[in-house]
Enzyme design. Structure first.
Site, short mmCIF file in Angstrom:
data_model
loop_
_atom_site.label_atom_id
_atom_site.label_comp_id
_atom_site.label_asym_id
_atom_site.label_seq_id
_atom_site.Cartn_x
_atom_site.Cartn_y
_atom_site.Cartn_z
N LEU A 13 41.45 -85.15 76.19
CA LEU A 13 41.19 -83.72 76.43
C LEU A 13 41.77 -82.92 75.27
O LEU A 13 42.93 -83.08 74.91
CB LEU A 13 41.85 -83.27 77.74
CG LEU A 13 41.76 -81.75 78.04
CD1 LEU A 13 40.31 -81.33 78.28
CD2 LEU A 13 42.64 -81.38 79.23
N TRP A 66 36.37 -74.59 67.00
CA TRP A 66 34.98 -74.84 66.63
C TRP A 66 34.61 -76.32 66.72
O TRP A 66 33.58 -76.74 66.20
CB TRP A 66 34.72 -74.31 65.22
CG TRP A 66 34.62 -72.80 65.19
CD1 TRP A 66 33.53 -72.04 65.51
CD2 TRP A 66 35.65 -71.88 64.83
NE1 TRP A 66 33.82 -70.71 65.38
CE2 TRP A 66 35.12 -70.57 64.97
CE3 TRP A 66 36.97 -72.03 64.42
CZ2 TRP A 66 35.86 -69.43 64.69
CZ3 TRP A 66 37.71 -70.88 64.15
CH2 TRP A 66 37.16 -69.61 64.29
N CYS A 108 51.87 -63.10 57.46
CA CYS A 108 52.16 -64.38 58.11
C CYS A 108 52.58 -65.43 57.08
O CYS A 108 53.50 -66.22 57.32
CB CYS A 108 50.94 -64.86 58.90
SG CYS A 108 50.64 -63.89 60.41
N SER A 158 36.46 -69.19 74.17
CA SER A 158 35.64 -68.41 73.25
C SER A 158 34.17 -68.81 73.38
O SER A 158 33.81 -69.97 73.15
CB SER A 158 36.10 -68.63 71.81
OG SER A 158 35.12 -68.18 70.89
#
Length: 396
Positions: free
Chosen positions: A177, A183, A364, A204
């Site tokens: 899993l 994507w 970041c 999404s």
């Protein structure tokens, strides 16, 4: 000017010239004698906003163009600033406001399934074309693994996939899993390289459609299945569970729920691997600009916030690896690609959007280089003897 005095105390190394909204110049620290980096304020309200709450207002000002940088880049300024700030809070006022805001957010923010789906849509469903401006060809939107800091982005992302596959110690025909499958490339690569059956889940809708199409194009439909669902909705058991870059969206109230679900759906001889951004500092409040404009509902935990719910779930932490600097290198590549595609980004959206995402990627990058941000990889089992007793199997 209070802001200039604050910055002078902050900048022990390096320096810059500050030009306020009244066109008055201030020398901060020890800037270069020729063409010093210059911070220019075009809005008088920034004189106090940047003093009291820079964690929020600096990003806003850079995005809307009311703050500009001359004789240098955003990267150069943030590297200098973060090098001086390090792992500390910016100042007392910013720390105080973050605590108030963070406490309110903790009390009012509930990442139930519907809310989680809305938060994910606000970031991941903006436009698939946006991510092609800076991600690698496999669309890996998480920290890569740099065996050498000069590795290309593609090489480092493939390193990451292979490193994860090794840590999972996969055997053919096992059922895997992938929670937060993005994507779909990690799920597809696991199936392709190990002959396992893989289920990828995402909230999404655009990622779900893309993943299904990708698996079909690669004739992997008999090995890889993608579902549009929340981890809390999964019922069947798995030999292996992987989650990369999803835990940051779980929400602090739901850490026990998450690990209890892993414990419930992992087979007794199974292995789970959690790959998440984290902080080496004690627990603190979310970064206000990032959570308002980039990742609503997002939070990067301290290790102590993760290990307690792991222990209470009955899972065993069998391996912990801290990836340092890897995400800074990853974000540097993303930022450079994004800036190279500036015209395309502005055509898709506008100048403000470009500056906002430039600030997101750059801030970041510097936070992972100078601040408290790292990546945790936690290997979890139900039994002490499930995983090999040394790390040799990962590197063979």
């Amino acid at each position: 000017m209070q802001l200039a005095r604050f910055l002078t105390k902050l900048f022990k190394e390096g320096g810059l010239v500050l030009i306020d909204a009244n066109s008055k110049k201030y020398v901060i620290g020890n800037p270069k004698k020729e063409n010093p980096l210059t911070l220019k304020l075009l809005d008088k309200s920034l004189h106090y906003k940047l003093l009291f709450y820079p964690d929020l207002y600096f990003g806003e000002a850079y995005s809307d163009g009311s703050l500009t940088i001359e004789n240098g880049t955003l990267t150069e300024f943030l590297n200098m600033a973060l090098q001086n700030i390090g792992r500390k809070e910016t100042n007392f006022f910013s720390d105080f406001l973050n605590k108030i805001r963070g406490s309110y957010r903790y009390l009012t923010n509930f990442n139930f399934i519907k809310k989680s789906k809305m938060n994910i849509a606000r970031h991941y469903d903006i436009s698939d074309d946006l991510y092609d401006l800076f991600l690698d060809s496999k669309r890996q939107y998480s920290c890569a693994y740099f065996k050498n800091e000069n590795d290309s982005l593609e090489t480092a992302q493939n390193n990451k996939i292979n490193h994860i596959i090794k840590k999972l110690n996969l055997k053919p025909n096992q059922k895997v899993l992938d929670i937060g499958s993005g994507w779909g490339s990690l799920a597809i690569e696991i199936a392709k390289k190990t002959q396992c059956q893989v289920v990828g889940i995402t909230l999404s809708e655009s990622q779900f459609e893309y993943s299904k199409k990708k698996a079909k194009q690669m004739n992997m439909g008999n090995q890889v299945e993608f579902r549009l669902c929340d981890y809390r909705e999964v019922k069947e058991k798995f030999d292996r569970i992987i989650s990369v870059g999803m835990f940051e969206h779980v929400g602090r109230k739901f850490y026990r729920t998450f690990f209890n679900k892993i414990q419930a759906i992992l087979k007794n001889d199974g292995i789970a691997l959690l790959h998440t951004i984290g902080s080496v500092n004690p627990p603190r409040q979310p970064q206000p600009w990032i959570t308002r404009y980039i990742f609503p509902g997002g939070y990067t935990p301290s290790l102590s916030q993760v290990t307690v719910p792991v222990e209470k779930s009955g899972l065993i932490l069998t391996d912990l690896e801290i990836l340092r600097m890897h995400y800074s290198h990853t974000l540097r590549h993303w930022k450079e690609r994004f800036i190279k595609n500036k015209d395309k980004a502005i055509k898709m959206f506008d100048e403000k959007f470009f500056r906002m995402w430039e600030f997101y990627l750059t801030s970041c990058e510097t936070a992972f280089h100078w601040g408290d941000q790292v990546v945790f990889q936690l290997q979890l089992t139900k039994e002490l003897h499930t995983a090999p007793s040394t790390r040799d199997y990962i590197y063979q």
